[in-house]
Design an enzyme around this catalytic site. Structure first.
Site: not given
Ligand code: GLN
Length: 552
Positions: A527, A398, A529
């Site tokens: 994102h 990001c 993750e």
């Protein structure tokens, strides 16, 4: 798996409330998530709800050092990091129904009152607030079509702001006595001056529950050590709980060992029996295998994370980057490597630019995670430049992608003032700018829950590293941002060897960028993750770790 169905013809719904005793931060979330995994391994459909009793509607506007990470669900709710733990252990995408704050509860009640939803009746703290809480729990259960809904009440019993949630638990139990359980996750200190495990604080916590009209069915004892038999008996007698319902939950070296530990202690079996489900054999091999692989992965891979949300007083908080940390671990273990995370403070780099090379030279890979605002920005830009020029494997998340574009615009295109308009609204080279849809929201100061949130599709270009890693043409990943790569500059960047390998289907938004002449320089607007799981690492993280493992 998407959980959007709401089944009307319902199966039996059971609820397990998890409350905290003595103090917060002892792993109630991981315990909840692990119990969920164990029940799921027995073939039950499980979902989990996190209750955060604060008055903010969601944590989206909270400072990360205050709250820790803001996790984003696929349907775009900004929520507590425990939802991330639930998803990683339950291996399911949760929805906005899985999160509740007092802000949401009261907002719903007040909106209903304003629209005559209470038909002219007085709206009371009790029962109207608990009733709203209960209806939300039931909605979450129906949305996931769950046999078991585990409801974690944030904080500890005895706190003023927990009372209405305990009251909701009491009312639910009264209505469905066979279908509601209460577990207390309590902390048993071993004070160094005494060297002995103390049960008294937990006894007081149970008293507090009793005062709220509740009796725990299970006490899960978090401590540095396993609770011994005499203390089990003591808690059993003084707290009115059978000895086999006092469960040891000692510290372990990885949170992924908690399911196997709790399984050995018989937690899930007790739950199954109490709720009257048929005993089925557990399929828990994969948790064993995971832990075995974690312990067998001894060769280190050193990954630096440059951030700024680290310090609250004397403490260092990696909490603000929890999912990033977990995603690094998942990918490292998949490569049989032991992850070594090096936290790097971008403000230190700013103050002492000469330390950048010294620190980054020691690394195998670098991550710049999400962020907001100007503080620490120059330190991050220095780190990106080092990674780009010294072929250090890099993953930008990001802000980490936006800043990579700013860095290249300044250094390679020679536009010294290039910037994101988040920091310099008047720059002549706004290589990152506010998305159209965001302009009005900013003017109206409409900040809460208004970013581009949740998952969106991204088309991966053939022949790129991103496509190779994902092995798919279209992927969906989760977002949380207001700014985007300015499409007016795409051509200029492409001349430098930037490949925009992931683009939104309408060709408007750059979702992934990578560099051609670099072993691994990859950054995404989303994102990655948030979708990484222990048994299914995210492809971009896997790409980073593979490249990092090759680096000398
Ligand atoms: N501050 C940037 C934006 O709003 C990046 C956000 C982030 O990193 N999550 O677009």
């Amino acid at each position: 798996m998407k959980q959007t169905r709401v089944k009307t013809k319902s199966r039996r719904r059971t609820t397990i409330f998890i409350a905290g005793g003595v103090m917060s931060g002892v792993g109630k979330g991981v315990t909840t998530a692990s119990l969920g995994a164990l029940l799921k391994a027995r073939g039950l459909r499980v979902t989990a709800v996190k209750i955060d009793p604060y008055l903010n509607v969601d944590p989206g506007t909270l400072n990360p050092t205050e709250h820790g990470e803001v996790f984003v669900t696929q349907d775009g709710l900004e929520t507590d990091q425990d939802l991330g733990n639930y998803e990683r252990f339950l291996e399911e995408d949760l929805s906005r129904e899985n999160s509740m704050t007092s802000g949401m509860v009261f907002q719903a009640i007040l909106n209903r009152e304003r629209s005559m939803g209470y038909h002219g009746k007085t709206v009371e703290w009790v029962p109207d607030v608990p009733l709203e809480i209960i209806s939300r729990i039931k909605r979450a259960a129906a949305t996931a079509d769950a046999d078991v809904t585990i409801v974690e009440i944030g904080g500890t019993v005895g706190e003023y702001q927990n009372l209405l949630y305990l009251e909701a638990c009491r009312m639910m139990r009264l209505e469905h006595p066979k279908d509601v359980l209460i577990g207390l996750v309590s902390f048993l200190p071993v004070p160094s001056s005494i060297g002995e495990m103390k049960t008294k604080p937990t006894q007081y916590a149970v008293r507090s529950l009793n005062e709220a009209g509740l009796q725990p069915d299970l006490i899960i004892c978090r401590s540095a050590y396993p609770i011994d038999e005499p203390r089990k008996r003591k808690l059993s007698v003084s707290c009115n709980v059978a000895p086999q319902d006092v469960i040891a939950a000692p510290d372990v070296d990885t949170i992924y060992a908690v399911p196997t530990k709790l399984e050995k202690e018989g937690l899930a079996d007790r739950v199954i029996e109490k709720l009257g489900f048929k005993h089925t054999k557990i399929d828990g091999h994969k948790w064993h295998d995971l832990v075995r692989n974690i312990h067998a992965s001894t060769k280190p891979v050193k990954i630096g994370v440059v951030g700024k949300y680290f310090s609250t007083g004397d403490f260092t908080l990696s909490d603000a980057y929890l999912s990033v940390l977990e995603a690094i671990k998942h990918a490292s273990w998949a490569c049989h490597r032991k992850p070594e995370i090096v936290w790097l403070n971008s403000e230190d780099f700013e103050r002492h630019p000469e330390t950048v090379a010294k620190e980054l030279r020691k690394l195998n890979g670098l991550i710049i995670p999400g962020g907001f605002g100007a503080r620490g920005i120059n330190g991050k830009l220095l780190a990106i430049r080092y990674a780009r020029e010294h072929k250090l494997p890099y993953l930008g998340l990001c802000y980490g992608m936006q800043l990579a574009l700013v860095e290249m615009a300044r250094d390679e295109l020679g536009w010294k003032d290039a910037n994101t308009t988040e920091i310099d609204p008047d720059t002549k080279h706004p290589v990152v700018h506010l998305m159209d849809e965001q302009l009005k929201k900013m003017e109206d100061k409409n900040y809460g829950g208004t970013m581009r949130l949740g998952d969106y599709p991204c088309v991966l270009k053939k022949g790129t590293k991103a496509r190779e890693l994902y092995q798919a043409e279209i992927v969906r990943e989760r977002h949380r941002h207001r700014y985007e790569a300015n499409p007016d500059y795409r051509k200029e960047f492409e001349k430098l060897g930037v490949v925009f390998s992931g683009i939104s289907p309408d060709d408007k938004l750059a979702e992934i960028m990578e560099l051609k002449h670099h072993p691994f320089f990859m950054a995404s607007q989303f994102h990655p993750e948030f979708t990484s799981r222990p048994f299914r690492p995210n492809p971009l993280f896997l790409g980073l770790i593979k490249a990092a493992a090759k680096k000398k």
